[in-house]
Design a protein around this motif. Sequence first.
Motif, PDB file in Angstrom:
ATOM      1  N   VAL A  87       0.814  -1.179   0.042  1.00 12.86           N
ATOM      2  CA  VAL A  87      -0.042   0.026   0.003  1.00 12.86           C
ATOM      3  C   VAL A  87       0.685   1.145  -0.154  1.00 12.86           C
ATOM      4  CG1 VAL A  87      -1.773   1.270   1.158  1.00 12.86           C
ATOM      5  CG2 VAL A  87      -1.793  -1.274   1.134  1.00 12.86           C
ATOM      6  N   GLY A  88       1.981   1.362   0.705  1.00  8.77           N
ATOM      7  CA  GLY A  88       2.820   2.304   0.924  1.00  8.77           C
ATOM      8  C   GLY A  88       3.430   2.799  -0.168  1.00  8.77           C
ATOM      9  N   TYR A  89       4.092   1.739  -0.921  1.00  8.38           N
ATOM     10  CA  TYR A  89       4.868   1.897  -2.127  1.00  8.38           C
ATOM     11  C   TYR A  89       4.097   1.914  -3.425  1.00  8.38           C
ATOM     12  CZ  TYR A  89       8.683   1.799  -5.475  1.00  8.38           C
ATOM     13  OH  TYR A  89       9.617   1.652  -6.455  1.00  8.38           O
ATOM     14  N   LEU A  90       3.716   0.678  -3.760  1.00  2.00           N
ATOM     15  CA  LEU A  90       2.989   0.525  -4.877  1.00  2.00           C
ATOM     16  C   LEU A  90       1.777   1.140  -4.844  1.00  2.00           C
ATOM     17  CD1 LEU A  90       3.352  -3.609  -5.156  1.00  2.00           C
ATOM     18  CD2 LEU A  90       4.694  -1.604  -6.434  1.00  2.00           C
ATOM     19  N   GLY A  91       1.236   1.341  -3.929  1.00  2.00           N
ATOM     20  CA  GLY A  91      -0.159   2.005  -3.843  1.00  2.00           C
ATOM     21  C   GLY A  91      -0.008   3.412  -4.423  1.00  2.00           C
ATOM     22  N   GLN A  92       1.061   4.053  -3.919  1.00  2.00           N
ATOM     23  CA  GLN A  92       1.398   5.523  -4.675  1.00  2.00           C
ATOM     24  C   GLN A  92       1.202   5.418  -6.032  1.00  2.00           C
ATOM     25  OE1 GLN A  92       4.278   8.106  -1.800  1.00  2.00           O
ATOM     26  NE2 GLN A  92       5.086   5.982  -1.499  1.00  2.00           N
ATOM     27  N   MET A 117      -6.635   2.990   2.623  1.00  4.40           N
ATOM     28  CA  MET A 117      -5.993   1.964   2.738  1.00  4.40           C
ATOM     29  C   MET A 117      -4.541   2.462   3.398  1.00  4.40           C
ATOM     30  SD  MET A 117      -6.914  -0.112  -0.935  1.00  4.40           S
ATOM     31  CE  MET A 117      -5.780  -1.522  -0.399  1.00  4.40           C
ATOM     32  N   ASN A 118      -4.084   3.262   2.891  1.00  8.88           N
ATOM     33  CA  ASN A 118      -2.883   3.599   3.536  1.00  8.88           C
ATOM     34  C   ASN A 118      -2.929   3.993   4.985  1.00  8.88           C
ATOM     35  OD1 ASN A 118      -0.081   4.192   3.262  1.00  8.88           O
ATOM     36  ND2 ASN A 118      -0.327   6.537   3.208  1.00  8.88           N
ATOM     37  N   ASN A 119      -4.093   4.431   5.467  1.00 15.95           N
ATOM     38  CA  ASN A 119      -4.345   4.896   6.847  1.00 15.95           C
ATOM     39  C   ASN A 119      -4.242   3.473   7.666  1.00 15.95           C
ATOM     40  OD1 ASN A 119      -4.342   7.772   6.202  1.00 15.95           O
ATOM     41  ND2 ASN A 119      -6.356   7.660   5.769  1.00 15.95           N
ATOM     42  N   LEU A 120      -4.514   2.333   7.080  1.00 16.25           N
ATOM     43  CA  LEU A 120      -4.723   1.353   8.204  1.00 16.25           C
ATOM     44  C   LEU A 120      -3.144   0.695   8.360  1.00 16.25           C
ATOM     45  CD1 LEU A 120      -7.356  -0.727   6.079  1.00 16.25           C
ATOM     46  CD2 LEU A 120      -7.694   0.320   8.149  1.00 16.25           C
ATOM     47  N   PRO A 133       0.588   1.567  10.007  1.00 16.33           N
ATOM     48  CA  PRO A 133       1.191   2.758  10.905  1.00 16.33           C
ATOM     49  C   PRO A 133       2.248   3.369  10.019  1.00 16.33           C
ATOM     50  CG  PRO A 133       2.116   0.306  11.371  1.00 16.33           C
ATOM     51  CD  PRO A 133       0.741   0.274  10.385  1.00 16.33           C
ATOM     52  N   PHE A 134       3.017   2.930   8.942  1.00 13.80           N
ATOM     53  CA  PHE A 134       3.562   3.714   8.109  1.00 13.80           C
ATOM     54  C   PHE A 134       2.888   4.877   7.513  1.00 13.80           C
ATOM     55  CE2 PHE A 134       5.468  -0.354   8.849  1.00 13.80           C
ATOM     56  CZ  PHE A 134       6.748  -0.130   9.361  1.00 13.80           C
ATOM     57  N   GLY A 135       1.593   4.638   7.099  1.00 11.94           N
ATOM     58  CA  GLY A 135       0.942   5.680   6.463  1.00 11.94           C
ATOM     59  C   GLY A 135       0.782   6.896   7.193  1.00 11.94           C
ATOM     60  N   HIS A 136       0.910   6.918   8.239  1.00 10.20           N
ATOM     61  CA  HIS A 136       0.683   8.192   9.108  1.00 10.20           C
ATOM     62  C   HIS A 136       2.143   9.092   9.487  1.00 10.20           C
ATOM     63  CE1 HIS A 136      -3.444   7.054  10.200  1.00 10.20           C
ATOM     64  NE2 HIS A 136      -3.090   5.748  10.081  1.00 10.20           N
ATOM     65  N   VAL A 137       3.192   8.443   8.774  1.00 12.76           N
ATOM     66  CA  VAL A 137       4.607   9.157   8.968  1.00 12.76           C
ATOM     67  C   VAL A 137       4.578  10.250   8.139  1.00 12.76           C
ATOM     68  CG1 VAL A 137       6.917   9.009   9.294  1.00 12.76           C
ATOM     69  CG2 VAL A 137       5.401   7.072  10.003  1.00 12.76           C
ATOM     70  N   PRO A 138       4.980  11.606   8.497  1.00  7.12           N
ATOM     71  CA  PRO A 138       5.205  12.291   7.488  1.00  7.12           C
ATOM     72  C   PRO A 138       6.138  12.070   6.268  1.00  7.12           C
ATOM     73  CG  PRO A 138       5.257  13.402   9.622  1.00  7.12           C
ATOM     74  CD  PRO A 138       5.247  12.036   9.872  1.00  7.12           C
ATOM     75  N   GLN A 139       6.016  12.191   5.057  1.00  6.67           N
ATOM     76  CA  GLN A 139       7.022  11.675   3.992  1.00  6.67           C
ATOM     77  C   GLN A 139       8.011  12.629   3.822  1.00  6.67           C
ATOM     78  OE1 GLN A 139       3.701  10.663   0.951  1.00  6.67           O
ATOM     79  NE2 GLN A 139       5.034   8.825   0.960  1.00  6.67           N
ATOM     80  N   LEU A 140       8.735  12.851   4.865  1.00  3.68           N
ATOM     81  CA  LEU A 140      10.097  13.622   4.627  1.00  3.68           C
ATOM     82  C   LEU A 140      10.961  13.058   3.675  1.00  3.68           C
ATOM     83  CD1 LEU A 140      10.934  14.196   8.748  1.00  3.68           C
ATOM     84  CD2 LEU A 140       9.658  15.587   7.093  1.00  3.68           C
ATOM     85  N   PRO A 141      11.802  13.843   2.905  1.00  3.18           N
ATOM     86  CA  PRO A 141      11.934  15.316   3.369  1.00  3.18           C
ATOM     87  C   PRO A 141      11.035  15.921   2.282  1.00  3.18           C
ATOM     88  CG  PRO A 141      13.799  14.392   1.577  1.00  3.18           C
ATOM     89  CD  PRO A 141      12.946  13.274   2.041  1.00  3.18           C
ATOM     90  N   ALA A 142      10.279  15.442   1.507  1.00  7.07           N
ATOM     91  CA  ALA A 142       9.389  16.463   0.574  1.00  7.07           C
ATOM     92  C   ALA A 142       8.011  17.144   1.306  1.00  7.07           C
ATOM     93  CB  ALA A 142       8.761  15.235  -0.355  1.00  7.07           C
ATOM     94  N   ALA A 143       7.659  16.263   2.403  1.00  7.33           N
ATOM     95  CA  ALA A 143       6.710  17.085   3.155  1.00  7.33           C
ATOM     96  C   ALA A 143       7.320  17.872   4.537  1.00  7.33           C
ATOM     97  CB  ALA A 143       5.661  15.827   3.621  1.00  7.33           C
TER      98      ALA A 143
END
Length: 552
Positions: free
Chosen positions: A491-496, A504-507, A509-519
Amino acid sequence: MTTAATAKAPAPAAPVTGGNTLAGTRTLIRFALRRDRIRLPVWILALFLGTLSTAQNYKQLYGDPKDRANVVKTMDSPAGLAMSGPRHYLDDYNFGSMLGHQMLGFMAVLVGLMSVLIITRHTRAEEETGRAELLRSTVVGRHAQLAAALSVAVLANLVLALLLAFGLSGAGIEGIDTAGSLLYGLDHAAVGIFFAAVAAITVQITAHTRGASGMALAVIGVAYVLRAAGDSGSSGALSWLSPIGWVQRTYPYVDNDWWPLLLCLVLAVACAATGFVLSTRRDVGAGLRPEKLGSPAASDALTTPVGFALRLHRGMLIGFGVGLFVMGAMYGSILGDAEDMLKDIDQIQEALDRIGGSSIAESFASMVMVVITVVAAVYVVMAALRPRSEETAGRAEPLLSTGLSRSRWVGSHLAMAMGGGTLVLLLAGLGFGISGAASTGDGGLLLKLVGAALAYAPALWVTVGVAVVLFGWFPRASAAAWIVPVYAFVVGYLGQILQFPDWMNNLSPFGHVPQLPAADMSWTPMLLLTLVAAGLVWLGLEGFRRRDLETK
């Protein structure tokens, strides 16, 4: 306390006659298939469906010949070839050659991992727990256990090969024909059988399952690095030292050269034969490599739970630390070319636009960071489940019969999982940052990428918490903890790229981490993830305190 009867292991009905060293092999094969009736189908179906879905996605993402031509420009660089395969595939880049070029080397690693685990599970693990000695005291021949494990590994790889051959040839995708699909499937079988034969040697060397698996996995890693170095060079000579390079040079869907498979099979037979010979030169339960004599007195660190846990985990921790540093450095080396590589791939561009960032390099780094973190999550799951293996092997019981409490014992392993997971993230970020800063000429990326990696630490801690809850309350379902990193990758990689819905990403724990350094950095989800992790760890420890030990 509950103890599973070791008498459940079957013994062949026919007596041994004439010193038959393979007596009981068929029974042990049936027993191994019975034990792996869930594990093997999951492995095989996951590899098959992953390949089939990737082929279908190629058809959707690169349906226009111009899109495939842009991919050729992207891949025709040392960095691109190191991540994929030989340049010859690029001469006619249809959907079939694209599959062989981009997927075969990656899949060879996964198939090798499956094969190694089959061998170690049904040989060295059986000796380490004492079940092999019980069986060998009956009518089981000297070589039956290794022969049965190799037979199961060969069978699993052949089933996967047939599924790939029939599934891909029947998918109706341009450029993916029957002959190429059959060769593509047999490539997987050949490399899988080779690494199974390598494991047949490593299980003779050491007396420990983790050591045997680690040595075999190191061979896989070296094979991949040799392949990558060879394909990125001008001559490609180093690739001929790697079995992964051999199967890639069958060129399925391009030239369909079958003869490199013979190299894999001949060497596999030689390795397997060596394994059988070496097994006659050691005792059951022992390894060829003698145990080192320890200090006559334990160090002060070993008298503490955390120090003892560190001694048990240090090999795996060092291996993952080095591996993730190298992995980060490899990804960082292509950051400087990221904009040119990805500018003509619309789906990737859309995914990067959703991530944001001041540059393509930062956006791409944020996307790749998910892959690096998933590998770190593999470490934390293995470390968090170590108490389960110690429990079932009977090593936890004598420790807990002393003044050591259950919470301190499990907590020491959790410290290795959570602290070690944070450490490997730091090393991955350093490798990524140093290499990325060098390739882009932007020295500021070093600290940015280290921070981006460490931002995922709370998500790793939640993963540890899930594993502890399963271990504490549902110990026989502990393996379900692997769902967390697998789901995070899908979900986190292929889902993007494939634009999965946000829920689906919110399910994960990795989906709630700020996507640094872009975010931009946001501390609220980090704090919430940490609190969730603490709650799950407490809940898991409470469950372990309430239940009996289970010893196999």
